[in-house]
Design a protein around this motif. Structure first.
Motif, PDB file in Angstrom:
ATOM      1  N   UNK A 162       0.824  -1.204   0.000  1.00  0.00           N
ATOM      2  CA  UNK A 162       0.000   0.000   0.000  1.00  0.00           C
ATOM      3  C   UNK A 162       0.862   1.259   0.000  1.00  0.00           C
ATOM      4  N   UNK A 163       0.480   2.199  -0.861  1.00  0.00           N
ATOM      5  CA  UNK A 163       1.178   3.484  -0.918  1.00  0.00           C
ATOM      6  C   UNK A 163       0.116   4.583  -0.787  1.00  0.00           C
ATOM      7  N   UNK A 164       0.374   5.534   0.062  1.00  0.00           N
ATOM      8  CA  UNK A 164      -0.584   6.631   0.275  1.00  0.00           C
ATOM      9  C   UNK A 164       0.133   7.962   0.161  1.00  0.00           C
ATOM     10  N   UNK A 165      -0.461   8.866  -0.576  1.00  0.00           N
ATOM     11  CA  UNK A 165       0.114  10.208  -0.706  1.00  0.00           C
ATOM     12  C   UNK A 165      -0.987  11.211  -0.372  1.00  0.00           C
ATOM     13  N   UNK A 166      -0.638  12.182   0.417  1.00  0.00           N
ATOM     14  CA  UNK A 166      -1.632  13.184   0.774  1.00  0.00           C
ATOM     15  C   UNK A 166      -1.793  14.168  -0.387  1.00  0.00           C
ATOM     16  N   UNK A 167      -3.045  14.502  -0.701  1.00  0.00           N
ATOM     17  CA  UNK A 167      -3.285  15.448  -1.793  1.00  0.00           C
ATOM     18  C   UNK A 167      -2.664  16.816  -1.520  1.00  0.00           C
ATOM     19  N   UNK A 168      -2.524  17.123  -0.240  1.00  0.00           N
ATOM     20  CA  UNK A 168      -1.963  18.441   0.079  1.00  0.00           C
ATOM     21  C   UNK A 168      -0.510  18.552  -0.388  1.00  0.00           C
ATOM     22  N   UNK A 169       0.109  17.421  -0.707  1.00  0.00           N
ATOM     23  CA  UNK A 169       1.498  17.486  -1.193  1.00  0.00           C
ATOM     24  C   UNK A 169       1.601  17.737  -2.687  1.00  0.00           C
ATOM     25  N   UNK A 170       0.434  17.753  -3.356  1.00  0.00           N
ATOM     26  CA  UNK A 170       0.494  17.912  -4.812  1.00  0.00           C
ATOM     27  C   UNK A 170      -0.134  19.232  -5.244  1.00  0.00           C
ATOM     28  N   UNK A 171       0.558  19.917  -6.154  1.00  0.00           N
ATOM     29  CA  UNK A 171      -0.077  21.124  -6.690  1.00  0.00           C
ATOM     30  C   UNK A 171      -0.803  20.778  -7.991  1.00  0.00           C
ATOM     31  N   UNK A 172      -1.325  21.794  -8.647  1.00  0.00           N
ATOM     32  CA  UNK A 172      -2.141  21.544  -9.849  1.00  0.00           C
ATOM     33  C   UNK A 172      -1.234  21.343 -11.067  1.00  0.00           C
ATOM     34  N   UNK A 173      -1.208  20.135 -11.522  1.00  0.00           N
ATOM     35  CA  UNK A 173      -0.288  19.745 -12.599  1.00  0.00           C
ATOM     36  C   UNK A 173      -0.681  20.398 -13.929  1.00  0.00           C
ATOM     37  N   UNK A 174       0.346  20.848 -14.653  1.00  0.00           N
ATOM     38  CA  UNK A 174       0.087  21.357 -16.011  1.00  0.00           C
ATOM     39  C   UNK A 174      -0.196  20.154 -16.915  1.00  0.00           C
ATOM     40  N   UNK A 175      -1.357  20.130 -17.551  1.00  0.00           N
ATOM     41  CA  UNK A 175      -1.652  19.016 -18.459  1.00  0.00           C
ATOM     42  C   UNK A 175      -1.547  19.424 -19.926  1.00  0.00           C
ATOM     43  N   UNK A 176      -1.568  20.756 -20.182  1.00  0.00           N
ATOM     44  CA  UNK A 176      -1.274  21.213 -21.554  1.00  0.00           C
ATOM     45  C   UNK A 176      -0.416  22.460 -21.466  1.00  0.00           C
ATOM     46  N   UNK A 177       0.579  22.521 -22.336  1.00  0.00           N
ATOM     47  CA  UNK A 177       1.466  23.677 -22.349  1.00  0.00           C
ATOM     48  C   UNK A 177       0.771  24.840 -23.057  1.00  0.00           C
ATOM     49  N   UNK A 178       1.427  26.000 -23.011  1.00  0.00           N
ATOM     50  CA  UNK A 178       0.828  27.192 -23.610  1.00  0.00           C
ATOM     51  C   UNK A 178       0.581  26.997 -25.115  1.00  0.00           C
ATOM     52  N   UNK A 179       1.376  26.174 -25.754  1.00  0.00           N
ATOM     53  CA  UNK A 179       1.150  25.947 -27.194  1.00  0.00           C
ATOM     54  C   UNK A 179       0.093  24.859 -27.427  1.00  0.00           C
ATOM     55  N   UNK A 180      -0.517  24.392 -26.381  1.00  0.00           N
ATOM     56  CA  UNK A 180      -1.621  23.430 -26.529  1.00  0.00           C
ATOM     57  C   UNK A 180      -1.200  21.976 -26.475  1.00  0.00           C
ATOM     58  N   UNK A 181       0.124  21.697 -26.462  1.00  0.00           N
ATOM     59  CA  UNK A 181       0.531  20.286 -26.456  1.00  0.00           C
ATOM     60  C   UNK A 181       0.340  19.680 -25.062  1.00  0.00           C
ATOM     61  N   UNK A 182      -0.215  18.478 -25.019  1.00  0.00           N
ATOM     62  CA  UNK A 182      -0.455  17.827 -23.730  1.00  0.00           C
ATOM     63  C   UNK A 182       0.868  17.366 -23.118  1.00  0.00           C
ATOM     64  N   UNK A 183       0.893  17.237 -21.806  1.00  0.00           N
ATOM     65  CA  UNK A 183       2.125  16.839 -21.125  1.00  0.00           C
ATOM     66  C   UNK A 183       2.121  15.336 -20.834  1.00  0.00           C
ATOM     67  N   UNK A 184       3.299  14.876 -20.447  1.00  0.00           N
ATOM     68  CA  UNK A 184       3.568  13.446 -20.308  1.00  0.00           C
ATOM     69  C   UNK A 184       2.545  12.672 -19.472  1.00  0.00           C
ATOM     70  N   UNK A 185       2.376  13.069 -18.207  1.00  0.00           N
ATOM     71  CA  UNK A 185       1.483  12.301 -17.323  1.00  0.00           C
ATOM     72  C   UNK A 185       0.056  12.254 -17.852  1.00  0.00           C
TER      73      UNK A 185
END
Ligand code: GLU
Length: 466
Positions: A162-185
């Protein structure tokens, strides 16, 4: 229905670590009569090359890790990623963020000065009753995922528990760059969802990505696959894998004379076990493979064991196959197959003692070539005492039937007549035929050659002074 995938980034060759990940994903699908998907994660345009894609396909093919679907290329799925981003914007699970690079740098500097971990502060994250900053002109926003703020993300990793991560440790991930290309994750998430992946089996360098990926899957209402994160492979010396072994392309194992079934058997045991079994076929592996017997600790590369397995599989391999492989290697060396002795007969005699196909090829080249022993070897084994024995044996040989028992009898008779021991004749004979003293048993060696060739080689040796 079990569906697994192998998702390499084509930025280099398929190395041992990647090959093991591919093998475990493949075997899990095969064990469950499921499907194995190949996906090429080529969105990093600067680092991805068509040569690397080919190297991965070649490696998989050589190992016999056949896929049922794909290869899918992420670069060909951009429209799909963009459509999902649009859906998320509409659903409010993602939002545009106009923070400039300069602002982000200021933010980072302030956080670091306070001793905080640098993270995006959510200034463009919409909340009920919150006023967002004024829209700047002329700036294309990035798109961020609205990560949950409370609670934990947890999963029961099939290897690590079991692995647990608190949401408070994560910020809002960039899912698309300014040019519109989606990011890896983000691409990985959409792919695993669209491809119906049920078990994600991958290296544990991706453990940190998993909570983010699970949050995005949840936001999309997509099923969350099971995860199995494989521990890393260390080199022979317990350090990071080196170029000498493991960190090289699997195709280099082909170059170095390893059989694919030996490499498969070897990789299977890198972090997985079935009791004490060390030697097993691909079919047996598929039958036995499960994720419950993968060790969470790092596996260590062991070149000796790989060589031992390879020797085993060479011994087992049928001779026509070995001969064909040796001929291919001779051609690559620009060495001519003179057929004296035949490749088949040399392979049959040497396969019990070769650790690699390169060694078998060396033996063929050596036996077919015109051996010249070194002066030291001649001085050691071709002496006043042994010369007459060799000459007598030559005469004896010219009259014997050409089979191992007759040759062996002639050897013994000659030695008896000279009151000498086996090395007095065996060593000069080895020098005459092969130019060196490391060979299989000398009667079998002699029988490999046509009689006139043996006599010729003895004459050549006797003719040269020491
Ligand atoms: N493309 C990633 C890699 O080559 C693997 C991603 C994954 O398996 O989720 O490391």
């Amino acid at each position: 229905m079990v569906r697994t995938r192998f998702a390499p980034s084509p930025t280099g060759f398929l190395h041992i670590g990647g090959a093991r990940t591919a093998l475990f994903s493949w075997a899990f699908a095969r064990h469950h009569q499921g499907q194995f998907v190949l996906r090429i994660e080529d969105t990093d345009l600067a680092r991805s090359t068509p040569e690397a894609v080919q190297a991965i396909l070649d490696g998989m093919n050589w190992l016999g890790l056949n896929h049922d679907e794909g290869p899918f290329y992420q670069t060909q799925r951009m429209d799909r990623y963009k459509a999902v981003i649009q859906q998320m914007l509409e659903a409010g699970t993602a939002y545009p963020c106009y923070t400039s690079t300069a602002e982000l740098e200021t933010l980072r500097a302030e956080q670091t000065a306070r001793g905080d971990k640098p993270r995006y502060d959510g200034r463009w994250r919409p909340e009920p009753g919150k006023d967002l900053p004024a829209l700047p002109v002329g700036i294309n926003p990035v798109i961020r995922f609205r990560n949950p703020v409370d609670g934990v993300v947890a999963w029961d990793d099939l290897v690590k528990g079991r692995i647990e991560i608190s949401n408070s440790e994560m910020d809002d991930l960039i899912i698309a760059r300014a040019d519109g290309t989606p990011t890896y994750n983000f691409c990985v998430v959409v792919d695993d969802w669209d491809m119906g992946i049920t078990q994600v089996i991958r290296g544990d360098d991706h453990v940190n990505n998993t909570p983010r990926q699970i949050n995005i899957l949840n936001a999309l209402g997509a099923p969350v696959p099971q995860y199995a994160h494989l521990s890393m492979i260390l080199g022979d010396d317990g350090q990071k894998l080196s170029k000498r072994h493991g960190a090289v392309s699997v195709m280099q194992y082909d170059d170095e004379g390893y059989l694919p079934e030996a490499v498969i058997n070897y990789l299977a045991r890198l972090g997985w076990s079935h009791g004490d079994d060390e030697v097993f076929s691909r079919e047996q592996f598929v039958e036995w493979f499960d994720l419950n017997h993968i060790t969470p600790s790092a596996a260590q590369f062991n070149t000796q064991k790989l060589n031992w397995l390879n020797a085993h599989y060479i011994k087992q391999a049928d001779e026509p196959r070995l001969a064909a492989d040796v001929r291919r290697r001779l051609a690559l060396r620009n060495a001519k197959d003179t057929a004296t002795p035949s490749v088949e007969s040399i392979v049959a005699l040497y396969k019990d003692r070769a650790q690699t196909l390169v060694e078998l090829t060396d033996a063929v080249e050596q036996l077919q070539g015109h051996p010249t022993p070194t002066a030291e070897l001649k001085a050691q084994h071709l002496t006043e005492k042994t010369r007459p024995i060799l000459a007598a044996f030559r005469d004896e040989l010219s009259n014997v039937a050409w089979d191992i028992p007759s040759i062996s009898a002639a050897l013994k008779a000659t030695l008896a007549a000279h009151n000498a021991k086996m090395p007095a004749l065996a060593m000069p004979m080895r020098l005459a035929l092969v130019g060196q003293t490391q060979t299989p048993s000398v009667d079998a060696l002699i029988a490999l050659f046509p009689k006139d060739e043996v006599l010729r080689r003895i004459d050549t040796l006797l003719a040269c002074g020491n």
